[in-house]
Design a protein around this motif. Structure first.
Motif, PDB file in Angstrom:
ATOM      1  N   THR A  13      31.216  25.965  48.279  1.00 37.97           N
ATOM      2  CA  THR A  13      31.447  27.362  47.923  1.00 37.97           C
ATOM      3  C   THR A  13      32.915  27.676  48.139  1.00 37.97           C
ATOM      4  N   GLN A  14      33.447  28.565  47.313  1.00 33.54           N
ATOM      5  CA  GLN A  14      34.863  28.885  47.402  1.00 33.54           C
ATOM      6  C   GLN A  14      35.115  29.828  48.571  1.00 33.54           C
ATOM      7  N   TYR A  63      42.186  24.175  54.081  1.00 29.64           N
ATOM      8  CA  TYR A  63      42.746  25.259  53.274  1.00 29.64           C
ATOM      9  C   TYR A  63      43.908  25.896  54.037  1.00 29.64           C
ATOM     10  N   GLU A  72      28.060  23.516  42.824  1.00 28.67           N
ATOM     11  CA  GLU A  72      28.437  24.867  43.193  1.00 28.67           C
ATOM     12  C   GLU A  72      27.236  25.775  43.002  1.00 28.67           C
ATOM     13  N   ASP A  79      36.724  32.716  50.863  1.00 30.11           N
ATOM     14  CA  ASP A  79      37.349  33.986  50.493  1.00 30.11           C
ATOM     15  C   ASP A  79      37.640  34.760  51.779  1.00 30.11           C
TER      16      ASP A  79
END
Length: 438
Positions: A279-280, A377, A179, A282
């Motif tokens: 990476t998360q 997702y 990350e 958003d």
């Protein structure tokens, strides 16, 4: 004299010399042969004189080292060293034992004949090395007889595989996926597949390229190992950090390994390993209020999907879910958006008819998408959409009253004046003209 059956080295592997001049000639020829090949090695025999024959220090084999499963050429230079007279009935041959052998089609014995004092002969043997031979020095037995006497000596031959293979057999990273701005470890397992010990090993990660978002932490991108013995393995670990601006994806990391075998021969091996960064995602889902939604009216509702993450998201799809409270859906409930880059947005539009007593309606949406690593997702959002009556639209400045709009008033005034002129004034003039004529 040379027997007729003994031909030159090119044909039968034997050259017999008669003069001092020829001795120097054969020595020069041997030196030329050695210089003409990539590798060759002189031989120091166990005994350098057998049966009255001196094994010259110009005896050698090529290529060096000999390789398993391949051939090498053995050049044996012999000289008669008796005080006077000649050596009679001179014969020399190889008695091969594992891992050496001589094919039936190749000559293993030479009947030289007679050699005068200091006369020389050069013999050439073609030797096969067994494919399963191990690395190291192995003895080849040379036997010579003259004047009824027979003696032998051992000739040391060094065997080694040509390619000293050092292979990366395993790559482990902790965590398995990096990350941004976090430190991890990458461990390489090096396996010595060669039959010899390898030394002075240098392992370098090619992360200097600015397109590779990794950097070493508290160390360099290069490490050294003193040696790895044959058949053994060694692990080497690098401490790496994924850069803070790293984008999600799989990155190819070049690895360069340089090393030496015990003979000092250098090797270079290039390989590629893969490291992943995650990476998360958003996503922000909001009503784009560039257009207002009126009550008791049909409207196009734009829903803005904003990518606030560091990496691109793909295959974005928006689905309007049940229930539809305060509105009726007039078009499709699924809208395909596609890809959205970082710090960018796309819009999904739905056609609805609003009929509610509330000041707003809730649009239930399910957003599905994938990141750069193909991870799936799904998120559900209830998007608030303000609903305006005609009065509220005028009150909050989204619309202007017709009576106070200067443009509309102006246009209306022009229309009224035109109608007065067209119908009233023209009719009045026509009536006055008729009365005058009477």
């Amino acid at each position: 004299m040379v027997d007729n059956k003994n031909e030159g080295i090119v044909n039968k592997g034997i050259v017999k010399l008669q003069s001092v001049f020829a001795v120097f000639a054969i020595f020069a020829m041997a030196m030329f042969v050695i210089a003409g090949v990539s590798t060759a090695q002189y031989i120091k025999p166990e005994q350098n004189v057998i049966s009255g024959l001196y094994i010259s220090n110009a005896t050698y084999y090529s290529p060096y080292p000999a390789e398993p499963g391949k051939y090498f050429d053995l050049y044996v230079r012999l000289q008669s060293v008796i005080a006077k007279g000649s050596l009679n009935n001179v014969s020399c041959w190889i008695e091969p034992s594992y891992p050496f052998s001589i094919d039936q089609s190749d000559q293993s014995r030479f009947d030289v004949g007679n050699l005068a004092t200091y006369q020389e002969v050069l013999l050439k043997f073609k030797i096969r090395v067994d494919e399963k031979a191990v690395t190291g020095s192995n003895d080849l037995v040379l036997v010579c007889s003259a004047d009824g006497k027979q003696q032998s000596t051992k000739l040391p031959i060094y065997i080694q595989a040509h390619d000293a293979v050092l292979q990366i057999t395993n790559v482990e990273s902790t965590p398995s996926i990096f990350e941004p701005n976090k430190v991890g470890e990458v461990t390489l397992t090096l396996d010595n597949l060669a039959s010899v010990t390898l030394k002075d090993i240098t392992v370098k990660l090619g992360i200097e390229n600015e397109n590779i978002p990794f950097a070493p932490v508290n160390e360099t991108n290069e490490k050294r190992i003193q040696l790895i013995e044959s058949g053994n393995e060694t692990k080497i670990t690098f401490n790496l950090i994924a850069l803070s601006n790293a984008v999600a994806g799989t990155y190819k990391i070049p690895v360069t390994i340089t090393y030496y075998d015990m003979l000092g021969k250098s090797y270079t091996k290039n390989a590629i390993i893969g490291l992943q960064i995650k990476t998360q995602p958003d996503l922000l889902v909001v009503h784009d209020q560039t257009t207002i939604v009126k009550n008791n009216a049909k409207s196009i509702v734009p829903i803005s999907i904003v990518n606030r993450g560091q990496s691109k998201v793909t295959f974005v799809t928006a689905e309007l879910l049940e229930p539809h409270e305060g509105f009726t859906l007039l078009g499709p409930n699924v809208y395909y958006v596609g890809g959205i880059n970082s710090d960018d947005s796309q819009t999904a539009e739905y056609e609805i008819f609003v009929n509610t007593t509330e000041k707003y309606i809730m649009i239930p949406l399910k957003i599905t998408y994938k990141d750069e690593l193909e991870n799936y997702y799904e998120q559900v959002e209830n998007v608030k959409v303000n609903v305006f009556s005609k009065e509220d639209a005028i009150k909050y400045g989204y619309e202007k009253p017709v009576a106070t709009d200067p443009l509309i008033l102006g246009i209306g005034g022009i229309i009224v004046l035109y109608l007065l002129y067209r119908f009233v004034w023209q009719k009045f003039r026509k009536k006055k003209k008729t009365e005058f004529n009477e």
